[in-house]
Design an enzyme around this catalytic site. Sequence first.
Site, mmCIF file in Angstrom:
data_model
loop_
_atom_site.group_PDB
_atom_site.id
_atom_site.type_symbol
_atom_site.label_atom_id
_atom_site.label_comp_id
_atom_site.label_asym_id
_atom_site.label_seq_id
_atom_site.Cartn_x
_atom_site.Cartn_y
_atom_site.Cartn_z
ATOM 1 C CB SER A 143 -0.896 0.011 1.241
ATOM 2 O OG SER A 143 -1.529 1.267 1.425
ATOM 3 C CE1 TYR A 178 -4.542 -2.465 4.714
ATOM 4 C CE2 TYR A 178 -3.579 -0.260 4.660
ATOM 5 C CZ TYR A 178 -4.107 -1.356 4.005
ATOM 6 O OH TYR A 178 -4.183 -1.348 2.626
#
Length: 288
Positions: A179, A192
């Site tokens: 990400s 995360y």
Amino acid sequence: MASEKQKQHAQPGKEHVMESSPQFSSSDYQPSNKLRGKVALITGGDSGIGRAVGYCFASEGATVAFTYVKGQEEKDAQETLQMLKEVKTSDSKEPIAIPTDLGFDENCKRVVDEVVNAFGRIDVLINNAAEQYESSTIEEIDEPRLERVFRTNIFSYFFLTRHALKHMKEGSSIINTTSVNAYKGNASLLDYTATKGAIVAFTRGLALQLAEKGIRVNGVAPGPIWTPLIPASFNEEKIKNFGSEVPMKRAGQPIEVAPSYVFLACNHCSSYFTGQVLHPNGGAVVNA
């Protein structure tokens, strides 16, 4: 792009109930048999980026297997399975969908065994499944949640890769979804983001391990992409403004990310790529 009606209240989010559906396909995408004869396993392939990757892979001639969360994503999975059957090429095999919880080693082994029993091997492994939960402080992240996020987002990558490698030959490819948050940080997605940073390190280290075996390992680090994970993760205001902070001033669609996976899976396109990360992120500049 989004309204308050988009909000969902449970992970991992459901695509079929979204008011503004993510775009997983496009008439502008013109396949050319880049993955003909390949067998691909995609985790989290029932919706979002995983669904778009499945669409592109099947269109390019790959035989596709994908996983989804058991008991929570049945409708999305069945819709994706039907779509894959419709777009697959005549010389590829029928796609399969596998319900499971990837956070545990025995489940990952079972997934790999099922794919190999059906298709004989794995040529492309897409580690893509993830979950995320918003929090304003580190104190809100208790041990059970931390373990849950790490099990899904990074433990599963280790588990699946270890089992899949037994059935992957020279010329195979592993692609990990990380990400943009791994590079720029995210205050409200601390756990995360930590897993996504781990995925970058995992990708680079594994690429070094497997280079001599002729197996390439790369990653894709999407920016703000409109998937079911977004309305299942954020409050209404963030959903409404999702993607507006990047230079392109909008969220990306899954079909805008999926060709990056095709590129990395195709030996003809990316035979000299390993240990690399592609950045489809709407113009956010990161230190790669």
